[in-house]
Design a protein around this motif. Structure first.
Motif, PDB file in Angstrom:
ATOM      1  N   ASP A  31       0.846  -1.187   0.000  1.00  0.00           N
ATOM      2  CA  ASP A  31       0.000   0.000   0.000  1.00  0.00           C
ATOM      3  C   ASP A  31       0.884   1.240   0.000  1.00  0.00           C
ATOM      4  N   TYR A  32       0.319   2.324  -0.539  1.00  0.00           N
ATOM      5  CA  TYR A  32       1.010   3.617  -0.452  1.00  0.00           C
ATOM      6  C   TYR A  32      -0.042   4.699  -0.280  1.00  0.00           C
ATOM      7  N   ASP A  33       0.088   5.438   0.784  1.00  0.00           N
ATOM      8  CA  ASP A  33      -0.836   6.537   1.052  1.00  0.00           C
ATOM      9  C   ASP A  33      -0.019   7.700   1.597  1.00  0.00           C
ATOM     10  N   PHE A  34       0.167   8.744   0.763  1.00  0.00           N
ATOM     11  CA  PHE A  34       1.040   9.839   1.209  1.00  0.00           C
ATOM     12  C   PHE A  34       0.425  10.623   2.361  1.00  0.00           C
ATOM     13  N   GLU A  35      -0.877  10.395   2.649  1.00  0.00           N
ATOM     14  CA  GLU A  35      -1.478  11.060   3.799  1.00  0.00           C
ATOM     15  C   GLU A  35      -0.902  10.531   5.110  1.00  0.00           C
ATOM     16  N   GLN A  36      -0.202   9.386   5.036  1.00  0.00           N
ATOM     17  CA  GLN A  36       0.474   8.858   6.217  1.00  0.00           C
ATOM     18  C   GLN A  36       1.677   9.714   6.614  1.00  0.00           C
ATOM     19  N   PHE A  37       2.027  10.689   5.770  1.00  0.00           N
ATOM     20  CA  PHE A  37       3.135  11.597   6.094  1.00  0.00           C
ATOM     21  C   PHE A  37       2.637  12.911   6.689  1.00  0.00           C
ATOM     22  N   PHE A  38       1.323  12.994   6.992  1.00  0.00           N
ATOM     23  CA  PHE A  38       0.802  14.183   7.668  1.00  0.00           C
ATOM     24  C   PHE A  38       1.180  14.138   9.147  1.00  0.00           C
ATOM     25  N   PRO A  39       1.637  15.237   9.732  1.00  0.00           N
ATOM     26  CA  PRO A  39       1.898  15.261  11.182  1.00  0.00           C
ATOM     27  C   PRO A  39       0.588  15.166  11.959  1.00  0.00           C
ATOM     28  N   GLN A  40       0.464  14.148  12.813  1.00  0.00           N
ATOM     29  CA  GLN A  40      -0.809  13.871  13.472  1.00  0.00           C
ATOM     30  C   GLN A  40      -1.097  14.791  14.649  1.00  0.00           C
ATOM     31  N   ASP A  41      -0.070  15.404  15.210  1.00  0.00           N
ATOM     32  CA  ASP A  41      -0.299  16.279  16.361  1.00  0.00           C
ATOM     33  C   ASP A  41      -0.513  17.727  15.934  1.00  0.00           C
ATOM     34  N   SER A 253       0.175  -3.549   6.163  1.00  0.00           N
ATOM     35  CA  SER A 253       0.558  -3.597   4.757  1.00  0.00           C
ATOM     36  C   SER A 253       2.003  -3.138   4.606  1.00  0.00           C
ATOM     37  N   LEU A 254       2.668  -3.646   3.586  1.00  0.00           N
ATOM     38  CA  LEU A 254       4.021  -3.208   3.281  1.00  0.00           C
ATOM     39  C   LEU A 254       3.927  -1.912   2.487  1.00  0.00           C
ATOM     40  N   ASP A 255       4.702  -0.900   2.897  1.00  0.00           N
ATOM     41  CA  ASP A 255       4.618   0.399   2.239  1.00  0.00           C
ATOM     42  C   ASP A 255       5.975   0.798   1.691  1.00  0.00           C
ATOM     43  N   ILE A 256       6.090   2.059   1.297  1.00  0.00           N
ATOM     44  CA  ILE A 256       7.314   2.524   0.647  1.00  0.00           C
ATOM     45  C   ILE A 256       8.535   2.372   1.552  1.00  0.00           C
ATOM     46  N   ILE A 324       4.523  11.550  12.710  1.00  0.00           N
ATOM     47  CA  ILE A 324       4.204  11.157  11.341  1.00  0.00           C
ATOM     48  C   ILE A 324       3.869   9.666  11.302  1.00  0.00           C
ATOM     49  N   PRO A 325       2.636   9.272  10.966  1.00  0.00           N
ATOM     50  CA  PRO A 325       2.248   7.845  11.011  1.00  0.00           C
ATOM     51  C   PRO A 325       3.172   6.935  10.212  1.00  0.00           C
ATOM     52  N   ALA A 326       3.595   7.359   9.016  1.00  0.00           N
ATOM     53  CA  ALA A 326       4.469   6.510   8.202  1.00  0.00           C
ATOM     54  C   ALA A 326       5.785   6.233   8.917  1.00  0.00           C
ATOM     55  N   LEU A 327       6.332   7.246   9.595  1.00  0.00           N
ATOM     56  CA  LEU A 327       7.592   7.077  10.326  1.00  0.00           C
ATOM     57  C   LEU A 327       7.376   6.266  11.594  1.00  0.00           C
ATOM     58  N   LYS A 328       6.251   6.481  12.261  1.00  0.00           N
ATOM     59  CA  LYS A 328       5.944   5.724  13.480  1.00  0.00           C
ATOM     60  C   LYS A 328       5.871   4.227  13.171  1.00  0.00           C
ATOM     61  N   GLY A 329       5.127   3.884  12.114  1.00  0.00           N
ATOM     62  CA  GLY A 329       4.970   2.478  11.756  1.00  0.00           C
ATOM     63  C   GLY A 329       6.279   1.855  11.324  1.00  0.00           C
ATOM     64  N   GLY A 571      -5.735  22.033   3.291  1.00  0.00           N
ATOM     65  CA  GLY A 571      -5.547  21.155   2.141  1.00  0.00           C
ATOM     66  C   GLY A 571      -4.422  20.164   2.332  1.00  0.00           C
ATOM     67  N   THR A 572      -4.438  19.098   1.525  1.00  0.00           N
ATOM     68  CA  THR A 572      -3.448  18.027   1.662  1.00  0.00           C
ATOM     69  C   THR A 572      -2.044  18.500   1.302  1.00  0.00           C
ATOM     70  N   ALA A 573      -1.909  19.298   0.257  1.00  0.00           N
ATOM     71  CA  ALA A 573      -0.576  19.790  -0.121  1.00  0.00           C
ATOM     72  C   ALA A 573       0.017  20.636   1.004  1.00  0.00           C
ATOM     73  N   TYR A 574      -0.828  21.430   1.652  1.00  0.00           N
ATOM     74  CA  TYR A 574      -0.380  22.254   2.777  1.00  0.00           C
ATOM     75  C   TYR A 574       0.084  21.371   3.936  1.00  0.00           C
ATOM     76  N   LEU A 575      -0.640  20.287   4.200  1.00  0.00           N
ATOM     77  CA  LEU A 575      -0.270  19.393   5.295  1.00  0.00           C
ATOM     78  C   LEU A 575       1.044  18.670   5.009  1.00  0.00           C
ATOM     79  N   ILE A 576       1.257  18.294   3.738  1.00  0.00           N
ATOM     80  CA  ILE A 576       2.536  17.694   3.364  1.00  0.00           C
ATOM     81  C   ILE A 576       3.674  18.685   3.625  1.00  0.00           C
ATOM     82  N   ASP A 577       3.469  19.933   3.230  1.00  0.00           N
ATOM     83  CA  ASP A 577       4.487  20.963   3.485  1.00  0.00           C
ATOM     84  C   ASP A 577       4.723  21.144   4.978  1.00  0.00           C
ATOM     85  N   ARG A 578       3.646  21.094   5.754  1.00  0.00           N
ATOM     86  CA  ARG A 578       3.779  21.215   7.209  1.00  0.00           C
ATOM     87  C   ARG A 578       4.623  20.057   7.764  1.00  0.00           C
ATOM     88  N   GLY A 579       4.446  18.875   7.179  1.00  0.00           N
ATOM     89  CA  GLY A 579       5.251  17.733   7.599  1.00  0.00           C
ATOM     90  C   GLY A 579       6.726  17.965   7.351  1.00  0.00           C
TER      91      GLY A 579
END
Length: 753
Positions: A31-41, A253-256, A324-329, A571-579
């Motif tokens: 699986d790949y979901d770039f939303e997993q790179f959003f900072p959750q806090d 799931s196995l991710d990037i 970041i969920p992707a980093l946590k996992g 927006g999602t692009a803004y959240l990626i930048d925030r990450g």
């Protein structure tokens, strides 16, 4: 547990467990979901999630550009074929809406109220010629800037699973094939997600196979014996089997990030086995019986090797404390996997070794001792030179590292020449951008709704600033609805798509209720108290976009009256930048945890805060040097490079722990400090060198990956491990020499007691 009978029992248990996994294998999923790179806090994430419920997701879209191979975009036959494709796609399950110039209708206000007229009509040549003159209004949005292609903006249902997204994308491709049209460019989540996963699957197998080949060659070169090759291959193979079985049985799931895990598990496991096998061959060469040599090797080294494995695991586990969920996992399961692989080594290796006839032959032993002895004497003579060199390089690295910039792109992890990159660039240049841009609007206290004249004037000022800062483009907003209505009052004239005068505004107010019901992207809440400005922009990178966003928000602060209009970026692009912008915080969180754990381990080993501090110095310096190297290589700071500092520290500190554990053993035998340092340098130095070579070559494999995160992990960690080796062999002994007086005093006190 390391004697013959218990070892055989544990080996039997391990074989049975491996057979069970092979008989009842878990089903791997990627699986790949770039939303997993959003900072959750981040409060911005919670805000966006509510925004998404009120309006729509800005990420569930697919952009498709269609171009006539014959060169004429407005040819009747081409448009008819495009219309058939549009109808076919619109009927697919999973497609919410499809927006294109082909069926776009604009309101026209006449004597009998609002009616709707098609922007583009190709029923016959006369209508085609007449309506094609209206297309200029939509250049850069639904028509490419060069006028050679048209856009299908497909909004798919939100929260489609990876499998559902793949199915929908395949069906869309089938519609194009059936109508014999090849899109000029495609960009969007369901396409990118599928291509990412395909590349992940290929690289996962590639690096697993390459790592196994590397291990085989390494074992042949180091041990040159059947047991020295077969036993590690069996143990590490079972370790990989158990680890990924656990990950998959747990439903992950196995991710990037998973692409790196086989190499990490195999290389870290091999470095542990090298410590055991080096000690074992030494004992066999000294004449120990096989059973005694095996038992004593594992009895003596397991604590020290276990500490090095623990510190490596801590380097990864500390990523769990990021937001970041992707980093946590990735951190959690990689850390668990490293510990599990070490458990497999302890359970299976002694039993397998008891089954093989062992010999103590090992190449280059005497030569390596002679080399290390000469190096140790050189270090003793040139202590000031060594200290000056480390100090000078560290200062330069700090200066260079201080100039690093934080910058990330949406498709950072894909190679620059990948077709997806080319497609996104096409939409950036011809259709105003591929990245969604969302700005939340809220009516101020002095207006009744966002459609009040004063609120609209503020929105016009904001959109003017957006165009000035980001370039001219189309915006979908409450203001665009009013401009459309003004155009409708002027018989659909494109020149009337402007902000109305107060008189025109007053005449159109009675149509507001109907206006809100116009089909298309939702830009206004039902109570008209909140809305959005929506558009697409180029992927400028988080650094440049951050500067422009700051300029716009500063304008809002100065020029937009909050009594009429409140503005918030989302927006999602803004959240990626925030990450990306949070990388310093993420890195510090991980490093603080890693430093604390390693400090506690050193304190537990030596009961000395001074030694704990000394242990950290040769492991912090390589991280500083990595900063300088990143600047020299032009590698920018981003989420996927910031985590490497914690990981590199966790791996690099292994050699220092091994050195210090061996030093403690020598000191416990009553040796004075200087002699103990020399014996440690000679005996542990060879194992440290070998394990570093294995780790460096193993991680260097990852630098051949097409994924950015994997490539930079391989490149930077392998170089940092070389820095760490230099620090452990050259700097650490020099830092320990001044402790002689303190250690002698402590030894005398212990003897007296």
């Amino acid at each position: 547990m390391f004697r013959k009978q218990p070892a055989f029992a544990l080996l039997g248990f391990g074989v049975l467990l491996s057979i069970f996994i092979l008989v009842f294998p878990p089903i791997p999923s990627f699986d790949y979901d770039f939303e997993q790179f959003f900072p959750q806090d981040d409060s911005d994430l919670a805000f966006y999630q509510q925004f998404e419920k009120d309006f729509e997701s800005d990420n569930d879209y697919l952009l498709i550009a269609l171009q006539n191979e014959n060169g004429n975009l407005i040819a009747k036959s081409f448009l008819e074929k495009c219309d058939l494709i549009k109808e076919g796609i619109s009927q697919l399950s999973g497609v919410d809406t499809l927006i294109s110039i082909l069926d776009l209708e604009l309101p026209v206000i006449g004597l009998f109220g609002i009616s709707y007229s098609k922007v583009f009509d190709w029923e016959n040549e006369d209508k085609l010629k007449q309506t094609s003159t209206k297309l200029s209004q939509f250049k850069g949005s639904l028509i490419s800037s060069d006028g050679e292609s048209l856009l299908f903006l497909i909004k798919n249902d939100s929260n489609l699973s990876k499998e559902q997204g793949d199915t929908l994308y395949h069906q869309i491709q089938e519609v194009f094939r059936a109508n014999e049209i090849i899109p000029k460019a495609i960009a969007g989540k369901i396409q990118t997600q599928g291509d990412f996963v395909t590349l992940m699957q290929a690289e996962f197998g590639l690096f697993l196979g390459a790592s196994l080949v590397l291990i085989l060659l390494t074992l042949v070169l180091i041990f040159r014996s059947g047991w020295g090759v077969i036993v590690p291959i069996l143990v590490l193979g079972m370790g990989i089997l158990w680890t990924f079985a656990l990950i998959l049985y747990a439903g992950r799931s196995l991710d990037i990030m998973s692409v790196m895990q086989p190499t990490i598990f195999l290389i870290v496991g091999l470095s542990a086995l090298v410590h055991y096998f080096t000690q074992l061959t030494k004992k066999l060469r000294e004449g120990y019986p096989k059973d005694v040599a095996i038992f004593e090797t594992f009895q003596e080294l397991t604590f020290a090797v276990g500490l090095t494995i623990l510190t490596t695991a801590v380097g990864f586990l500390s990523l769990y404390f990021t937001s970041i969920p992707a980093l946590k996992g990735f951190g959690l399961w990689t850390g668990i996997g490293i510990l599990l692989n070490f458990l497999v080594i302890l359970l299976l290796t002694p039993g397998l070794l008891y089954l093989f006839p062992l010999s103590g032959k090992q190449a280059t032993q005497a030569k390596s001792f002679s080399t290390l002895n000469g190096l140790f004497l050189w270090i003793l003579k040139h202590r000031r030179l060594v200290l000056s060199a480390f100090f000078g390089v560290t200062v330069l690295a700090v200066i260079f590292g201080g100039q690093l910039k934080v910058n990330g792109f949406l498709l950072d992890n894909l190679p620059t020449d990948h077709p997806i990159q080319e497609n996104f660039k096409y939409f950036d240049s011809e259709f105003g951008g591929s990245n969604p841009m969302e700005i939340y609007l809220e009516a101020g206290q002095r207006v009744s709704s966002l459609l009040d004249f004063e609120a609209l004037k503020e929105i016009e000022k904001l959109e003017g600033k957006l165009s000035e800062t980001l370039g001219e483009r189309q915006y979908v907003s409450p203001l665009s609805l009013i401009k459309t209505l003004n155009q409708a009052q002027n018989q659909g004239s494109t020149a009337a798509f402007t902000f109305p005068s107060q008189g025109q505004y007053l005449r159109m107010r009675r149509y507001f209720d109907q206006l809100v019901k116009i089909e298309g992207p939702k830009v206004l809440s039902s109570d008209q108290q909140s809305g959005r400005i929506s558009s697409r922009v180029e992927d400028l990178g988080s650094l440049e976009m951050g500067k422009r966003r700051a300029e716009i928000l500063d304008f809002v602060q100065r020029e937009i009256n909050p009594d009429f209009l409140k503005v918030r970026w989302t927006g999602t692009a803004y959240l990626i930048d925030r990450g990306h912008e949070s990388v310093t915080k993420q890195m510090l969180q991980g490093l603080i945890v890693a430093f604390a754990v390693v400090g506690l381990i050193a304190g537990f080993l030596f009961r000395s805060w001074r030694l704990s501090f000394i242990l950290l110095i040769p492991n912090v310096i390589p991280l500083v040097w990595m900063l300088g190297l990143m600047y020299l290589l032009g590698i920018e700071f981003k989420l996927t490079t910031s985590i490497l500092f914690t990981v590199a520290f966790g791996i690099a500190v292994d050699d220092s722990i091994h050195f210090m554990a061996k030093l403690k053993t020598e000191l416990d035998r009553g040796k004075n400090l200087l002699y103990a340092i020399k014996r440690t340098f000679l005996e542990a130095g060879r194992a440290i060198f070998l394990t570093t070579v294995i780790l460096v070559v193993g991680f260097a494999l990852l630098s051949f990956s097409q994924f950015g995160v994997t490539h930079f992990t391989g490149l930077l960690i392998s170089v940092t491990l070389i820095f760490a080796l230099l620090a452990d062999l050259f700097l650490l002994p020099i830092l320990l020499f001044p402790l002689k007086k303190a250690w002698d005093k402590k030894s005398k006190a212990r003897i007296k007691d």
